[in-house]
Design a protein around this motif. Structure first.
Motif, PDB file in Angstrom:
ATOM      1  N   PHE A 137     -12.008 -24.111 -12.277  1.00 51.71           N
ATOM      2  CA  PHE A 137     -10.879 -25.247 -12.123  1.00 51.71           C
ATOM      3  C   PHE A 137      -9.526 -24.367 -12.325  1.00 51.71           C
ATOM      4  O   PHE A 137      -9.632 -23.284 -12.613  1.00 51.71           O
ATOM      5  N   ASP A 179      -6.153 -24.105 -14.472  1.00 57.76           N
ATOM      6  CA  ASP A 179      -5.506 -24.628 -15.691  1.00 57.76           C
ATOM      7  C   ASP A 179      -4.029 -24.373 -15.529  1.00 57.76           C
ATOM      8  O   ASP A 179      -3.485 -24.471 -14.542  1.00 57.76           O
ATOM      9  N   GLU A 180      -3.399 -24.769 -16.691  1.00 57.89           N
ATOM     10  CA  GLU A 180      -2.085 -24.854 -16.617  1.00 57.89           C
ATOM     11  C   GLU A 180      -1.280 -23.552 -15.948  1.00 57.89           C
ATOM     12  O   GLU A 180      -0.034 -23.889 -15.243  1.00 57.89           O
ATOM     13  N   LEU A 181      -1.733 -22.348 -16.455  1.00 59.67           N
ATOM     14  CA  LEU A 181      -0.904 -21.066 -15.769  1.00 59.67           C
ATOM     15  C   LEU A 181      -1.226 -21.331 -14.235  1.00 59.67           C
ATOM     16  O   LEU A 181      -0.360 -21.004 -13.366  1.00 59.67           O
ATOM     17  N   ASP A 182      -2.361 -21.698 -13.781  1.00 63.80           N
ATOM     18  CA  ASP A 182      -2.729 -21.589 -12.305  1.00 63.80           C
ATOM     19  C   ASP A 182      -1.753 -22.603 -11.714  1.00 63.80           C
ATOM     20  O   ASP A 182      -1.300 -22.495 -10.615  1.00 63.80           O
ATOM     21  N   LEU A 222       0.944 -23.912 -12.754  1.00 61.41           N
ATOM     22  CA  LEU A 222       2.525 -23.324 -12.794  1.00 61.41           C
ATOM     23  C   LEU A 222       2.638 -22.105 -11.694  1.00 61.41           C
ATOM     24  O   LEU A 222       3.643 -22.269 -11.023  1.00 61.41           O
TER      25      LEU A 222
END
Lengths: 149, 74
Positions: free
Chosen positions: A82, A84-87, A89
């Motif tokens: 999946f 996540d938030e870093l990916d 951004l």
């Protein structure tokens, strides 16, 4: 080096290989010479863009599958399932830079028409802008995964 | 790239929690291992939600995991 960094490098290399090999394949097929119908030239450029899109999608999928198999075999790690938030951004930043490059290329392409350049110049600038924007997106991802956000 | 002002003690806390691996922490808080790596290196400031999830994973209040400013010499 992490999965995402390796994937970005593979993405840059595959984008260059796909584009160069496709251009080498299509270049000799350009309808040049005297008395060529404009419709033939448009047909050539239209099919160039359309087939390049299809070819690059298929090639990217195949390269991605091969990369994932090689990654699993060499590292015994599974690729992240999946984003996540870093990916997300980093994806947004990559898309922003990529879009900016394409828009600049598009404006240059239109500028070439304003300055009465031949039609093929406009298409070459536009297609090159698409290629450079693709590479820019991958390079942006690599930069942010290595240096942070 | 400007240096992040939000620091953390994640590496030390992992070590103190039975040498928890980056992957175990990542699974616990629902991110990828890459994000934990970036956090530990100080390359990324997490969202407030993720910061709370990490603090909960260690059963600590937020301010014992994250700090603002340079406390690396502590």
């Amino acid at each position: 080096m992490t999965y995402q960094e390796k994937k970005s490098i593979v993405s840059v290399v595959s984008a260059i290989l796909i584009f160069v090999s496709y251009c080498l394949y299509m270049y000799p097929r350009y309808p040049g010479g005297e008395g060529v119908e404009p419709s033939e030239v448009f047909h050539y450029w239209g099919s160039f863009v359309l087939y390049l899109t299809l070819f690059s999608i298929v090639a990217h999928i195949i390269i991605s599958i091969i990369f994932n198999i090689v990654f699993r075999l060499t590292t015994n790690e599974k690729e992240p399932a999946f984003a996540d938030e870093l990916d997300k951004l980093i994806d947004l930043k990559a898309f922003r830079n990529s879009f900016f490059v394409f828009v600049v290329g598009f404006l240059f392409a239109m500028g070439s028409l304003v300055f009465y350049q031949p039609l093929h110049v406009m298409f070459i600038i536009m297609i090159s802008a698409g290629f450079i924007s693709d590479v820019t997106g991958s390079v942006t991802k690599l930069y942010h995964y290595r240096r942070g956000v | 790239m400007g240096k992040n002002l939000v620091g953390n003690h994640i590496r030390k806390l992992r070590f103190n929690h039975d040498e928890m691996t980056q992957q175990q922490l990542a699974d616990k808080v629902g991110v990828t291992r890459q994000t934990i790596v970036a956090l530990e290196k100080g390359n990324y400031s997490p969202s407030l939600e993720l910061a709370f999830r990490i603090a909960h994973a260690f059963n600590l209040p937020l301010e014992e995991v994250f700090f603002y400013g340079d406390q690396t010499k502590e």
